[in-house]
Scaffold this motif. Sequence first.
Motif, PDB file in Angstrom:
ATOM      1  N   GLU A  33      -0.479 -34.151  35.309  1.00  0.00           N
ATOM      2  CA  GLU A  33      -0.725 -34.074  36.521  1.00  0.00           C
ATOM      3  C   GLU A  33      -2.035 -33.084  36.936  1.00  0.00           C
ATOM      4  OE1 GLU A  33       3.492 -35.257  38.947  1.00  0.00           O
ATOM      5  OE2 GLU A  33       2.977 -33.073  38.416  1.00  0.00           O
ATOM      6  N   GLN A  49       4.743 -26.743  40.677  1.00  0.00           N
ATOM      7  CA  GLN A  49       3.573 -27.816  40.791  1.00  0.00           C
ATOM      8  C   GLN A  49       3.590 -28.238  42.262  1.00  0.00           C
ATOM      9  OE1 GLN A  49       1.525 -27.674  38.198  1.00  0.00           O
ATOM     10  NE2 GLN A  49       1.672 -29.937  37.753  1.00  0.00           N
ATOM     11  N   ARG A  87       3.517 -34.884  44.452  1.00  0.00           N
ATOM     12  CA  ARG A  87       4.404 -33.988  43.875  1.00  0.00           C
ATOM     13  C   ARG A  87       5.729 -33.621  44.768  1.00  0.00           C
ATOM     14  NH1 ARG A  87       0.207 -29.634  41.088  1.00  0.00           N
ATOM     15  NH2 ARG A  87      -0.977 -31.263  40.078  1.00  0.00           N
TER      16      ARG A  87
END
Length: 484
Positions: free
Chosen positions: A439, A233, A206
């Motif tokens: 994700e 995220q 990420r």
Amino acid sequence: MIKRNFHYRLLPIAVALVLAGCSLSPDYNRPAAPVPETYPNASEGMQAENAVPAADLGWRQFFHDPQLKALIEIALNNNRDLRVAIERVEESRALYGIQQSDRFPTIGAGANASIQRMPEELRAGWASAPIVSRMYQAGVGVTAFELDLFGRVKNLTEAAYQQYLASEQARRTVHISLIAQVAEAYFRLRATELQRQIIEQTLKSRSNSYDLIKKRFDIGVAGSLDLYQAKSQLDQVRSDLQEIRRLEQQAQNALLLLLGDTPGPMLPESAPFSRDQLMAQIPVGLPSDLLTRRPDIIAAENNLLAANANIGAARAAFFPNISLTGLLGFASNAMGGLFSGSNRFWSFTPQLTMPIFGGGVSGNLDLAEARKNIAIAQYEKTIQVAFREVADALAGEATYAEQLDALRDLEESASESLRIAQLRYENGIDSFLQVQTAEVTLYNAQRLFLDTGMNSLMNRVELYKALGGGWNENTVQTDQEPSA
């Protein structure tokens, strides 16, 4: 005539010896087990009659991880709870020995002297009596030995013996629980270590995604929404990393507490984290096997037997209590001639006590009977709890394998969805929201798969413990008695 009198003298002794075998305790009948005759979710292989009972499976054969077996051995040598349980056994053994000694007379040797001066008006024979009188005694004697005609002392001794046996079973329970706790703490630590690796990999991924979107944002290709979604995220995973580090340290502390010592640097290598770390299938047998295999159930029955014996002791209190005190030796008013043949001395003092107003005696019997009823309920409850623990673990065994297969497929699907979402985003077909969703799905699937795998391992350990497994270091063959 002398022979006839001699027989009369022996008659009370003979009667006492006959009655000494009496016991007023109720006949003991084991209560029926208040559980079904078979376990739910148990396959035929698990209940095969020729299989080695789970309680006889050695923990070295049940656990396949070399490092875990080394840690269990350290805990068995150093855990403080286990040491306390061992000393509790010694305490109960000593109490049993003390109670058992009351069934035999206490014979002791002693000597005493009495020297006193009497006023003239109190002296026997007035002027002819000595001013100072002396008395010397020496010999062996029995003090207040109770003739156990109605089994009071015998039943108290039996109660103490059953409590000693219960303490031994309590030690076994602690031993078995300790092995299960070490295994569960070890699996929890291994799982948190693997969780940390997943989070670190996700954090790296990420972070790369955020750097890529930041570059696209700087040149005006990506919008601010994409940028802040990628940032959120990344921040979430950073937070998760600190949480898992905390959980990992706490798991390590929990394991060290159970071990009672810091393991050395020469521990064996750990096995891969999978269900292969444990025996594949455990024979569970029938619920009736628990009555003779689970130490907590055996201990509950020992306590019930002790309560049954206490009723016999309480009943015996309604009958006469006869005790004997006797002394055989020498007595003299002069120390020098104490042990001459003419100074032989003996005394015999029987004492009989018979309750007349027995309010307290009756209350003690009511108390003993109430405590027996409590012990029956506790025994039955212990069986019910044991049955539920086995049934719960069997429910896990019946479902965890398919759940893990489904989660494994979910992880593969989520990984492929993320790959496609990234391609579509890079080609401008979809927004970054699709990538973000993929994700999160993959991340959650990976962590859930690992948590479920850990829970499946711990469930199998719980089944092993619930069946009484863990007392033997190595497997006992079916034609042998369980090792102590």
